[in-house]
Design a protein around this motif. Sequence first.
Motif, short mmCIF file in Angstrom:
data_model
loop_
_atom_site.label_atom_id
_atom_site.label_comp_id
_atom_site.label_asym_id
_atom_site.label_seq_id
_atom_site.Cartn_x
_atom_site.Cartn_y
_atom_site.Cartn_z
N VAL A 29 -40.24 -29.98 -121.59
CA VAL A 29 -40.99 -30.83 -122.52
C VAL A 29 -42.44 -30.38 -122.51
O VAL A 29 -43.11 -30.38 -121.47
CB VAL A 29 -40.89 -32.31 -122.12
CG1 VAL A 29 -41.77 -33.18 -123.02
CG2 VAL A 29 -39.44 -32.79 -122.21
N TYR A 32 -46.19 -34.96 -124.53
CA TYR A 32 -45.86 -36.37 -124.43
C TYR A 32 -46.81 -37.19 -125.30
O TYR A 32 -47.98 -36.82 -125.45
CB TYR A 32 -45.98 -36.87 -122.99
CG TYR A 32 -44.90 -36.39 -122.06
CD1 TYR A 32 -43.72 -37.11 -121.92
CD2 TYR A 32 -45.05 -35.23 -121.32
CE1 TYR A 32 -42.72 -36.69 -121.07
CE2 TYR A 32 -44.06 -34.79 -120.46
CZ TYR A 32 -42.89 -35.53 -120.33
OH TYR A 32 -41.90 -35.10 -119.49
N ARG A 99 -42.70 -36.16 -126.96
CA ARG A 99 -41.68 -37.09 -126.49
C ARG A 99 -42.39 -38.34 -125.98
O ARG A 99 -43.48 -38.25 -125.40
CB ARG A 99 -40.87 -36.47 -125.36
CG ARG A 99 -40.03 -35.29 -125.82
CD ARG A 99 -38.69 -35.75 -126.35
NE ARG A 99 -38.31 -35.00 -127.54
CZ ARG A 99 -37.20 -35.23 -128.22
NH1 ARG A 99 -36.36 -36.17 -127.84
NH2 ARG A 99 -36.92 -34.55 -129.31
N CYS A 100 -41.79 -39.48 -126.22
CA CYS A 100 -42.40 -40.73 -125.77
C CYS A 100 -42.39 -40.78 -124.25
O CYS A 100 -41.34 -40.60 -123.63
CB CYS A 100 -41.63 -41.91 -126.35
SG CYS A 100 -42.51 -43.46 -126.17
N ASP A 103 -39.98 -44.57 -120.90
CA ASP A 103 -38.51 -44.48 -120.91
C ASP A 103 -37.95 -45.88 -121.03
O ASP A 103 -38.14 -46.73 -120.16
CB ASP A 103 -38.02 -43.80 -119.63
CG ASP A 103 -38.63 -42.42 -119.47
OD1 ASP A 103 -38.76 -41.72 -120.49
OD2 ASP A 103 -38.97 -42.05 -118.33
N THR A 135 -32.29 -36.72 -127.35
CA THR A 135 -33.01 -36.63 -126.09
C THR A 135 -32.67 -35.33 -125.36
O THR A 135 -31.50 -34.91 -125.37
CB THR A 135 -32.68 -37.82 -125.18
OG1 THR A 135 -33.28 -37.60 -123.90
CG2 THR A 135 -31.19 -37.99 -124.99
N TRP A 137 -32.93 -35.22 -122.15
CA TRP A 137 -32.77 -35.67 -120.78
C TRP A 137 -31.52 -35.11 -120.10
O TRP A 137 -31.59 -34.62 -118.96
CB TRP A 137 -32.79 -37.20 -120.76
CG TRP A 137 -32.65 -37.84 -119.43
CD1 TRP A 137 -31.76 -38.81 -119.08
CD2 TRP A 137 -33.45 -37.63 -118.25
NE1 TRP A 137 -31.94 -39.20 -117.78
CE2 TRP A 137 -32.97 -38.49 -117.25
CE3 TRP A 137 -34.51 -36.78 -117.96
CZ2 TRP A 137 -33.52 -38.53 -115.96
CZ3 TRP A 137 -35.07 -36.82 -116.68
CH2 TRP A 137 -34.57 -37.69 -115.70
N TYR A 156 -31.24 -30.58 -127.27
CA TYR A 156 -31.52 -31.97 -127.63
C TYR A 156 -30.20 -32.69 -127.94
O TYR A 156 -29.61 -32.50 -128.99
CB TYR A 156 -32.46 -32.03 -128.83
CG TYR A 156 -33.82 -31.45 -128.52
CD1 TYR A 156 -34.81 -32.23 -127.92
CD2 TYR A 156 -34.11 -30.12 -128.79
CE1 TYR A 156 -36.05 -31.70 -127.61
CE2 TYR A 156 -35.35 -29.57 -128.49
CZ TYR A 156 -36.31 -30.37 -127.90
OH TYR A 156 -37.54 -29.85 -127.59
N LEU A 173 -36.90 -40.04 -122.76
CA LEU A 173 -37.49 -38.90 -123.49
C LEU A 173 -37.10 -38.88 -124.96
O LEU A 173 -36.82 -37.82 -125.54
CB LEU A 173 -37.13 -37.57 -122.81
CG LEU A 173 -37.72 -37.36 -121.43
CD1 LEU A 173 -37.22 -36.04 -120.82
CD2 LEU A 173 -39.24 -37.35 -121.48
N LEU A 174 -37.09 -40.05 -125.58
CA LEU A 174 -36.89 -40.10 -127.03
C LEU A 174 -38.10 -39.49 -127.73
O LEU A 174 -39.21 -39.49 -127.19
CB LEU A 174 -36.72 -41.55 -127.49
CG LEU A 174 -35.45 -42.27 -127.03
CD1 LEU A 174 -35.50 -43.72 -127.47
CD2 LEU A 174 -34.20 -41.59 -127.59
N PRO A 175 -37.91 -38.96 -128.94
CA PRO A 175 -39.07 -38.47 -129.68
C PRO A 175 -40.00 -39.62 -130.03
O PRO A 175 -39.54 -40.74 -130.28
CB PRO A 175 -38.45 -37.85 -130.94
CG PRO A 175 -37.13 -38.52 -131.09
CD PRO A 175 -36.65 -38.82 -129.70
N ARG A 176 -41.31 -39.36 -130.03
CA ARG A 176 -42.22 -40.44 -130.37
C ARG A 176 -41.99 -40.92 -131.79
O ARG A 176 -42.30 -42.06 -132.14
CB ARG A 176 -43.68 -40.01 -130.19
CG ARG A 176 -44.64 -41.20 -130.32
CD ARG A 176 -46.05 -40.87 -129.95
NE ARG A 176 -46.65 -39.92 -130.89
CZ ARG A 176 -47.91 -39.54 -130.80
NH1 ARG A 176 -48.67 -39.95 -129.82
NH2 ARG A 176 -48.40 -38.68 -131.68
#
Length: 202
Positions: A29, A32, A99-100, A103, A135, A137, A156, A173-176
């Motif tokens: 990643v 953020y 990524r947001c 979590d 994600t 993750w 992803y 780790l979702l996309p913002r």
Amino acid sequence: MKKLVLLLCVLSAVGCVKSYEDYYTRSFVLSYGNMRGISVAMTDFGLGYSVDFVGEGEWDIAMSGKKKDFYNQLCEKHNDVSYNRRVRVYFYDQGLNPRCFRDFVNLEVWSSADWDAEHPAGTSLNDLARFSSNTPWPYIQSGYTQKYHEQLNGEYYPVDKLISELTPDDMTLLPRGGGLFSVCHPAGAARKAYAFRAPDSR
């Protein structure tokens, strides 16, 4: 003739402008973003509702000082510290899309009006609503070995489940930019208003 030569020189100069940056990174990643709230809007053609995580602030591999320190802390939090590869990020690509950093552990959708006999106003629609996003993750957890598929962006993993079936791993780790959720309307029912509760996070 002079104009033609001049034009060719300009085009040549534009063509030489660097359109990418190379990084040797220990983390998959690269960026953020913060999240302070949620924005929900109907998508084109009424196919669902887009969910955007609204926020300010971004921390990425290209920064320095305290911002870079915070980026490193987020990488360590997600055990994303042994990627150790050279990557090329094109300025027009999505390589640095954040990524947001929060979590999520739960999401909730409900209707402001009676939905059906089993779902009166104010009750959860999580057993009807689907959430779609992605994600990296699982890829990070696998030690960067297990892709979803071998095509571009196979790192992803898709998330496409009823909200009642989502797990914290699905929401890490979702996309913002958020994702998409949709609820099927009962036959013959008028369109109803949705509400989307800000999720708890860790």
